[in-house]
Design an enzyme around this catalytic site. Structure first.
Site, PDB file in Angstrom:
ATOM      1  N   GLU A  44      56.961  64.409  55.015  1.00  0.00           N
ATOM      2  CA  GLU A  44      55.891  63.471  54.670  1.00  0.00           C
ATOM      3  C   GLU A  44      54.829  64.223  53.858  1.00  0.00           C
ATOM      4  OE1 GLU A  44      57.995  61.456  57.905  1.00  0.00           O
ATOM      5  OE2 GLU A  44      57.129  63.462  57.802  1.00  0.00           O
ATOM      6  N   SER A  45      55.093  64.378  52.549  1.00  0.00           N
ATOM      7  CA  SER A  45      54.149  64.921  51.560  1.00  0.00           C
ATOM      8  C   SER A  45      54.221  66.435  51.380  1.00  0.00           C
ATOM      9  CB  SER A  45      52.728  64.421  51.828  1.00  0.00           C
ATOM     10  OG  SER A  45      52.687  63.011  51.685  1.00  0.00           O
ATOM     11  N   CYS A  52      51.701  61.559  54.926  1.00  0.00           N
ATOM     12  CA  CYS A  52      51.657  60.112  54.764  1.00  0.00           C
ATOM     13  C   CYS A  52      52.293  59.446  55.980  1.00  0.00           C
ATOM     14  CB  CYS A  52      52.382  59.715  53.478  1.00  0.00           C
ATOM     15  SG  CYS A  52      54.094  60.272  53.435  1.00  0.00           S
ATOM     16  N   SER A 110      59.554  63.246  46.397  1.00  0.00           N
ATOM     17  CA  SER A 110      58.406  64.148  46.467  1.00  0.00           C
ATOM     18  C   SER A 110      58.644  65.331  45.550  1.00  0.00           C
ATOM     19  CB  SER A 110      58.186  64.670  47.894  1.00  0.00           C
ATOM     20  OG  SER A 110      57.685  63.664  48.744  1.00  0.00           O
ATOM     21  N   HIS A 144      54.236  61.967  45.078  1.00  0.00           N
ATOM     22  CA  HIS A 144      54.972  61.338  46.174  1.00  0.00           C
ATOM     23  C   HIS A 144      55.142  59.856  45.856  1.00  0.00           C
ATOM     24  CE1 HIS A 144      54.453  65.047  48.367  1.00  0.00           C
ATOM     25  NE2 HIS A 144      53.176  64.996  48.077  1.00  0.00           N
TER      26      HIS A 144
END
Length: 368
Positions: A70-71, A85, A237, A250
């Site tokens: 997540e990021s 995120c 990403s 992203h």
């Protein structure tokens, strides 16, 4: 970004935390590695608390870059930048980061936390459901740095607010520009690039590198070496690095809650200018709406106040906010103009709001 199984869709808007530390004496850190001396298990220990993992890594002589599930995460000797995120718990990682920094005799001297308005705010875990709770958590560790918290933008727009917590116990002398763009309502053809494709045998075809090339992301700042990653069944990403500068993209491409973000930090402001940079990013995604948050320190404030006249878009709001430590935030929101609308929407400066207004504004976010 990876898309979870939630029936409401994936939360693309990131939470971003940046902590800078005072440079210790030579005798304390003779190698000059600082945070780069952290081991992989130590890094994993605070990422676990934030509920994300490392999926790819790229380094140079200046810093280490990690693409996360997540990021992104960037670790410099005396600075850490982490973006997460979805429904991650970014601020849960703060105690562990502070503890690990302390074990290296590093003391925080400035902190910035920022985010936009969540698409699905009521599905965020505590303390991310409202900004006042996030501020309270940050103050537990950084209240001695004279923090200020602001919600700026348009309170009547669903995604028009920018939240920023800034704390510093000294004037920041380094000339650093940070650009954060948040884009929603991506063009369907542009978004389709970020769906994983399978070959005849069911194998992945093209992969993240093809997404980077087809979208034009590699042309945003051509000098950046890119580490990219594709998610299954969709999402993307990338981190880019060049000397001490980084960039990151992203993408959540699913229709109905499509979102893309772009960040660049530490680049030469004389060679990378605001308007051309914004245009190159928009060419990759063609969003219906987007925002630009520029944070400047040192002598770079002129860069943030440059015009960004983007064909096909109206600048709806512009806010200029001074930050602790001599920093400056310029926040702008844009929306696509209809073909019939030939007149540029005038810019409106929004009244600045400080901490005393945050509680009310944050409560409004969750419909209290």
């Amino acid at each position: 970004m990876a898309v979870d199984s939630s029936p409401i869709g994936f939360e693309g808007y990131e939470k971003r935390l940046e902590i800078a530390f005072s440079v210790p004496s030579f005798f304390t850190d003779p190698s000059g590695l600082g945070l780069r001396a952290l081991t992989r298990p130590q890094i994993d220990s605070f990422l676990d608390l934030a509920q994300c993992t490392i999926v790819s890594q790229l380094s140079n002589s200046e810093f280490d870059s990690y693409v996360l599930s997540e990021s992104s995460l960037f670790i410099y000797p005396y600075k850490i930048v982490i973006k997460t995120c979805g429904t991650t718990k970014l601020l849960s990682s703060v105690p562990r980061i502070v503890e690990l920094a302390g074990s290296l005799s590093l003391v925080a001297c400035s902190v910035k936390y920022s985010r936009g308005n969540f698409i699905f705010p009521n599905h965020q875990p505590a303390p991310h459901r409202c900004f006042s709770d996030e501020v309270s958590v940050l103050n537990e560790y950084f209240n001695h740095l004279n923090p200020k918290a602001y919600i700026v933008g348009d309170p009547h727009s669903a995604n028009g607010n920018w939240h920023i917590y800034s704390a510093s116990n000294e004037t920041v002398a380094d000339d650093v520009v940070t650009v954060e763009m948040c884009m929603t309502g991506l063009d369907r053809k542009k978004a389709a690039v970020f769906y994983k494709k399978s070959g005849e045998n069911g194998d992945s075809s093209g992969g993240a590198g093809e997404m980077t090339k087809m979208s034009g992301i590699n042309d945003i700042i051509p000098g950046h070496v890119i580490c990219d990653f594709e998610f299954d069944p969709c999402g993307y990403s990338m981190n880019g690095i060049e000397k001490s500068a980084h960039s990151t993209v992203h993408v959540t491409p699913e229709d109905g809650f499509s979102y893309a973000s772009y960040e660049a930090m530490g680049f030469d402001p004389c060679s990378v200018r605001l308007e051309p940079l914004v245009k190159r990013v928009l060419k990759c995604f063609e969003p219906r709406e987007f925002s630009v948050a520029v944070t400047c320190t040192g002598g770079t404030q002129w860069w943030a106040t440059e015009e960004a006249d983007v064909a096909g878009y109206s600048c709806e709001k512009q806010v200029v906010q001074e930050l602790p430590g001599g920093g400056l935030l310029v926040y702008k929101t844009f929306s696509a103009r209809s073909e019939e609308c030939a007149v540029r929407t005038p810019r409106v400066k929004v009244t600045k709001r400080c901490w005393k207004d945050v509680v009310v504004a944050a409560l409004e976010e969750v419909g209290a």
